[in-house]
Design a protein around this motif. Structure first.
Motif, mmCIF file in Angstrom:
data_model
loop_
_atom_site.group_PDB
_atom_site.id
_atom_site.type_symbol
_atom_site.label_atom_id
_atom_site.label_comp_id
_atom_site.label_asym_id
_atom_site.label_seq_id
_atom_site.Cartn_x
_atom_site.Cartn_y
_atom_site.Cartn_z
ATOM 1 N N UNK A 58 17.914 13.677 0.966
ATOM 2 C CA UNK A 58 18.119 12.347 1.558
ATOM 3 C C UNK A 58 19.491 11.770 1.232
ATOM 4 N N UNK A 59 20.219 12.428 0.345
ATOM 5 C CA UNK A 59 21.581 12.005 -0.019
ATOM 6 C C UNK A 59 22.488 13.231 -0.015
ATOM 7 N N UNK A 60 22.292 14.073 0.996
ATOM 8 C CA UNK A 60 22.977 15.360 1.039
ATOM 9 C C UNK A 60 24.483 15.224 1.237
ATOM 10 N N UNK A 61 24.887 14.267 2.067
ATOM 11 C CA UNK A 61 26.305 14.102 2.390
ATOM 12 C C UNK A 61 26.676 12.631 2.255
ATOM 13 N N UNK A 62 27.730 12.369 1.506
ATOM 14 C CA UNK A 62 28.269 11.013 1.391
ATOM 15 C C UNK A 62 29.424 10.897 2.391
ATOM 16 N N UNK A 63 29.385 9.843 3.200
ATOM 17 C CA UNK A 63 30.336 9.674 4.305
ATOM 18 C C UNK A 63 31.068 8.346 4.126
ATOM 19 N N UNK A 64 32.388 8.361 4.410
ATOM 20 C CA UNK A 64 33.158 7.111 4.379
ATOM 21 C C UNK A 64 34.223 7.117 5.462
ATOM 22 N N UNK A 84 36.459 7.925 -3.973
ATOM 23 C CA UNK A 84 35.195 7.180 -4.034
ATOM 24 C C UNK A 84 34.001 8.119 -3.943
ATOM 25 N N UNK A 85 34.262 9.424 -3.964
ATOM 26 C CA UNK A 85 33.188 10.413 -4.013
ATOM 27 C C UNK A 85 32.627 10.842 -2.683
ATOM 28 N N UNK A 86 33.247 10.434 -1.574
ATOM 29 C CA UNK A 86 32.705 10.842 -0.271
ATOM 30 C C UNK A 86 32.995 12.310 0.007
ATOM 31 N N UNK A 87 32.040 12.949 0.683
ATOM 32 C CA UNK A 87 32.196 14.350 1.089
ATOM 33 C C UNK A 87 32.969 14.492 2.379
ATOM 34 N N UNK A 88 32.739 13.573 3.294
ATOM 35 C CA UNK A 88 33.469 13.600 4.556
ATOM 36 C C UNK A 88 34.058 12.224 4.811
ATOM 37 N N UNK A 89 35.307 12.223 5.267
ATOM 38 C CA UNK A 89 36.026 10.997 5.574
ATOM 39 C C UNK A 89 36.310 11.007 7.072
ATOM 40 N N UNK A 90 35.826 9.978 7.755
ATOM 41 C CA UNK A 90 35.947 9.901 9.211
ATOM 42 C C UNK A 90 37.033 8.917 9.610
#
Length: 170
Positions: A58-64, A84-90
C-alpha cells in the motif's frame, strides 16, 4: 477540472513527464537512476530503513512533483529531487489532482493508484529551512504532500517516460 485540450485531445493537466527515478539502499537522499523495474512492492534496488512507516504493497511507491520541489526551492528550502524520499518525481502534472484514488500511468506498462498522502518525518528535515519538514504535510499545507501509491501493473520505467493521470472518481 481543467478542460483546455492539448493537440492529442487529452486535458493538459493529465499528462506529464517522469522527471526522475530515485532509489537508495535505505533512507534519504535517494539517488537518481535512469531506469527501474517496478514490482508490487516498489522499485527494485530501493530499500527503506523503517519498514513500519515505509514500503509494503500500500506504500510501494512514493511520488512527488518536480513543480512543487521548484516552488519550495523558490521559498528558500534546500530540497532537491530525491531528498524528500520520493521514488518517482513527476513534472507537468497538476499536483492538486493527485489525491487518493488517482491513477497514474508511467511509461507504457506501469500503472499506480494513489492510496494516501505521506506523513513527513524528521529524516527529511535537511531539505527544509530550519528543519521544518511539516512544510510538505497535507494537513497544514494541503496540496503540498508527497503521496504513496500501490502498483496495479508492474513493468520497466525510464526517466523521461510519459505520465498520464486519470482523476480519482468523484
Amino acid at each position: 477540472m481543467k478542460t483546455e485540450r492539448s493537440p492529442n485531445g487529452l486535458n493538459n493537466y493529465q499528462t506529464g513527464i517522469l522527471a526522475s527515478i530515485n532509489v537508495s539502499n535505505g533512507g534519504v537522499p535517494k539517488g537518481r537512476v535512469t531506469v527501474a523495474q517496478v514490482s508490487r512492492l516498489g522499485l527494485l534496488k530501493d530499500a527503506q530503513n523503517d519498514t513500519k512507516q515505509h514500503g509494503g504493497p500500500e506504500r510501494a511507491v512514493c511520488v512527488y512533483s518536480l513543480d512543487r520541489i521548484r516552488a519550495l526551492q523558490g521559498e528558500g528550502h534546500p530540497i532537491d529531487v530525491g531528498t524528500a524520499g520520493e521514488n518517482v518525481t513527476l513534472e507537468g502534472i497538476d499536483w492538486d489532482f493527485v489525491v487518493p484514488g488517482t491513477r497514474l500511468r508511467l511509461g507504457e506498462t506501469v500503472f499506480l493508484e494513489v492510496v494516501s498522502f505521506t506523513s513527513p518525518c524528521k529524516t527529511i528535515k535537511e531539505s527544509f529551512i530550519d528543519g521544518e519538514f511539516v512544510r510538505i504535510s497535507q494537513k497544514p499545507h494541503p496540496g503540498w504532500s508527497r503521496v504513496y501509491a500501490r502498483v496495479l501493473s508492474e513493468g520497466l520505467i525510464r526517466a523521461g517516460d510519459s505520465v498520464e493521470l486519470t482523476p480519482a472518481p468523484e
